[in-house]
Design a protein around this motif. Structure first.
Motif, PDB file in Angstrom:
ATOM      1  N   PHE A   1     -54.541  28.009  30.626  1.00  0.00           N
ATOM      2  CA  PHE A   1     -53.844  27.258  31.668  1.00  0.00           C
ATOM      3  C   PHE A   1     -52.486  27.873  32.013  1.00  0.00           C
ATOM      4  O   PHE A   1     -52.021  27.737  33.148  1.00  0.00           O
ATOM      5  N   ASP A   2     -51.841  28.558  31.080  1.00  0.00           N
ATOM      6  CA  ASP A   2     -50.564  29.195  31.402  1.00  0.00           C
ATOM      7  C   ASP A   2     -50.689  30.109  32.610  1.00  0.00           C
ATOM      8  O   ASP A   2     -49.738  30.249  33.394  1.00  0.00           O
ATOM      9  N   ASN A   3     -51.864  30.759  32.773  1.00  0.00           N
ATOM     10  CA  ASN A   3     -52.054  31.606  33.944  1.00  0.00           C
ATOM     11  C   ASN A   3     -52.151  30.768  35.215  1.00  0.00           C
ATOM     12  O   ASN A   3     -51.684  31.192  36.282  1.00  0.00           O
ATOM     13  N   ILE A   4     -52.749  29.594  35.131  1.00  0.00           N
ATOM     14  CA  ILE A   4     -52.802  28.692  36.280  1.00  0.00           C
ATOM     15  C   ILE A   4     -51.400  28.175  36.596  1.00  0.00           C
ATOM     16  O   ILE A   4     -50.993  28.091  37.754  1.00  0.00           O
ATOM     17  N   GLN A   5     -50.635  27.850  35.531  1.00  0.00           N
ATOM     18  CA  GLN A   5     -49.265  27.374  35.738  1.00  0.00           C
ATOM     19  C   GLN A   5     -48.424  28.425  36.449  1.00  0.00           C
ATOM     20  O   GLN A   5     -47.575  28.097  37.289  1.00  0.00           O
TER      21      GLN A   5
END
Length: 560
Positions: free
Chosen positions: A56-60
């Motif tokens: 999710f860090d990449n989505i963030q």
């Protein structure tokens, strides 16, 4: 910085202080090159390896670059806060716009309202969200398909740079660019493997940001190694080159004109208002400048400056550009009769932001404000979409442009002052002949009308209104007009005499009428483009002034 022009033209000179909104070296004095990658420079997204998971860090990181600017704080659109960690506000959270759907439904793109908002040009509620690339949309879709996990198990997507090239810099001009990564397991670590950064620049090992003030001209080649948090870590080596140039002249102008700086050291200047009938003496007040972070400066005829009013904000305005740092003092105008200064600004009440207009009165010839009187307040505001330009019309009334507060539903409503042109007496009272009786509203259905100017040739108000991804527009305002911006089926072409697609962020504007320009300029409209805020210098979508010729009915017949 302000400029003087030969031949001198008074209100049109406003553009060359509003250029501080156009040139990041003044509006963003500590951060000329912003962190978002330049459009068109993102690397193609490598197809996912089978069974490789998206963290999710990449989505963030995608949300940070595209969405957080508006979706933060208590007034976030659709009550969706994305700043920090957006995960708990997204996954399996019911949509406030589309009942029956959740914002992100693990395993189902069709049932994920956020995914519909970023992929549908005209969603059934609201408007298309963001300016995401197809690669960014694909990654979000893949993450949903995989179950929309915050911390999935390995294996992970391969590390890949989303910053294939770094922008050039200039000597003694602040430089700031981040290297954006996808894949692997964040957080990432960055280290210089070979070569050297330009003199004056440093690499942040945790954030991957290259910052500083270049001190020497040249081309500098280097390799940065990025490692992730896996054990053992995955890594990737990225080769870059940064060209440092001599500081460039920022503006090209037509033959016969000259630009000369006359005022410097203005921090975040936004708007300018000339004194309609200035005195002849060198020390007489000549014009006023609104500074975003809570001040108004008076400039004399000899270009000496005097702080006219200060401490105008009751909150800490500092923040990101583009983003939370874009709230403060904006519009400004001078009453020809009294010399009083009117300024629009944002204030805080119970952790919510509102817009107001303050009337300043001076007892020392316009040098400093002796009294302040709030004449209207309580207009909900959001980042950038706030109270904007102020003008005094030929009828002697005060006109205020208001942004929609990032709430499109407010723009057409008569019980809401957002997304409007407001008309009032100079004491803040409501004129009985307003086109919508019992309201301040003069026109409605606007998104974010930054600029405003009255055309002497026809007596009408013209405004610049910022679109989303398309359809920035120039509008001739008619009393009682509805100009199409709303939550459902918005139409920013309504009433437009000119459209910009893609958007260029038109801001301040003025008509050339009584100043000693050559005859061919008489009556022309000049509009400043802010463009993309994190790009410095000349480019196809901003940092320029556009000239328009209008016919007798206010239609654009020529532009350059």
């Amino acid at each position: 910085m302000c400029f003087e022009f030969s031949p001198r033209f008074r209100q049109i000179a406003a553009f060359f202080i509003i250029i501080q909104w156009l040139t990041t070296n003044a509006l963003f004095p500590q951060n000329k090159f912003q962190q978002k990658p330049l459009p068109g420079t993102k690397a193609p997204f490598t197809a996912a390896v089978a069974d490789s998971h998206v963290v999710f860090d990449n989505i963030q990181s995608i949300l940070n670059l595209n969405c957080v600017r508006c979706h933060q704080g208590v007034d976030a659109p659709a009550q969706l806060v994305m700043k920090g960690n957006a995960y708990p506000n997204l996954v399996n959270v019911p949509s406030t716009e589309m009942p029956g759907l959740v914002r992100i439904k693990p395993g189902s793109r069709d049932s994920s309202w956020l995914y519909q908002k970023i992929t549908t040009d005209f969603p059934p509620a609201g408007s298309k969200m963001g300016e995401l690339t197809q690669d960014e949309i694909n990654l979000i879709g893949l993450w949903i398909d995989q179950g929309a996990l915050e911390n999935p198990p390995p294996p992970y997507l391969p590390l890949q740079s989303r910053t294939p090239a770094l922008i050039a810099g200039e000597i003694d001009i602040s430089y700031d660019q981040a290297i954006v990564l996808w894949g692997g397991l964040p957080p990432y670590s960055f280290s210089l493997q070979s070569g050297s950064l330009p003199d004056g620049l440093t690499l942040d090992p945790a954030a991957g940001r290259i910052t500083g003030n270049p001190t020497r001209r040249g081309t500098f080649d280097f390799t940065i190694r990025v490692t992730d948090a896996q054990s053992p870590p995955a890594s990737i080596d990225l080769s870059y080159s940064i060209e440092i140039r001599n500081t460039q002249e920022k503006w090209s102008i037509p033959a016969g004109f000259e630009i000369k700086p006359v005022v410097t050291d203005l921090h975040l200047p936004v708007n300018i208002a000339f004194v309609p009938n200035p005195g002849p003496n060198p020390e007489d007040s000549f014009f006023y400048v609104s500074l975003l972070y809570g001040q108004i400066v008076m400039v004399q005829r000899n270009y000496a400056t005097q702080l006219y009013a200060t401490d105008l904000l009751n909150f800490n305005p500092t923040g990101e550009f583009a983003g939370s740092g874009e709230l403060g003092v904006t519009g400004i105008v001078v009453d020809p009769a009294s010399g009083d200064v009117f300024a629009s600004m944002v204030y805080d009440s119970l952790d919510k932001k509102y817009g107001k207009v303050v009337r300043f009165h001076s007892e020392d010839g316009g040098r400093t404000a002796a009294t302040q009187t709030v004449i209207i307040s309580g207009i909900p505001s959001a980042v950038s979409h706030q109270v904007q330009a102020l003008t005094i019309g030929p009828d002697g009334k005060l006109y205020l442009n208001t942004g929609d507060g990032s709430h499109p539903h407010a723009a057409p409503e008569l019980d809401d002052l957002r997304g409007k042109i407001l008309r009032m007496n100079l004491d803040g009272s409501m004129p009985p002949d307003n086109p919508f009786p019992g309201t301040y509203i003069y026109a409605k259905g606007l998104r974010n009308p930054f600029g405003a100017a009255w055309r002497p040739d026809d007596g009408f108000l013209y405004i610049s209104d910022n679109g989303v991804k398309t359809d920035d527009r120039l509008v001739k305002i008619f009393p009682g007009g509805d100009y199409g911006w709303r939550l459902s089926n918005p139409d920013l072409t309504t009433g437009a005499i000119f459209l910009w697609t893609p958007t260029v962020s038109p801001v301040e504007m003025d008509f050339q009428h009584t100043t000693p320009f050559p005859p061919e300029f008489r009556g022309d409209l000049f509009v400043g483009w802010a463009g993309i805020p994190y790009i410095s210098g000349k480019n196809s979508r901003g940092k320029k002034i556009q000239r328009f010729k209008l016919d007798a009915d206010g239609n654009v017949v020529e532009n350059s």
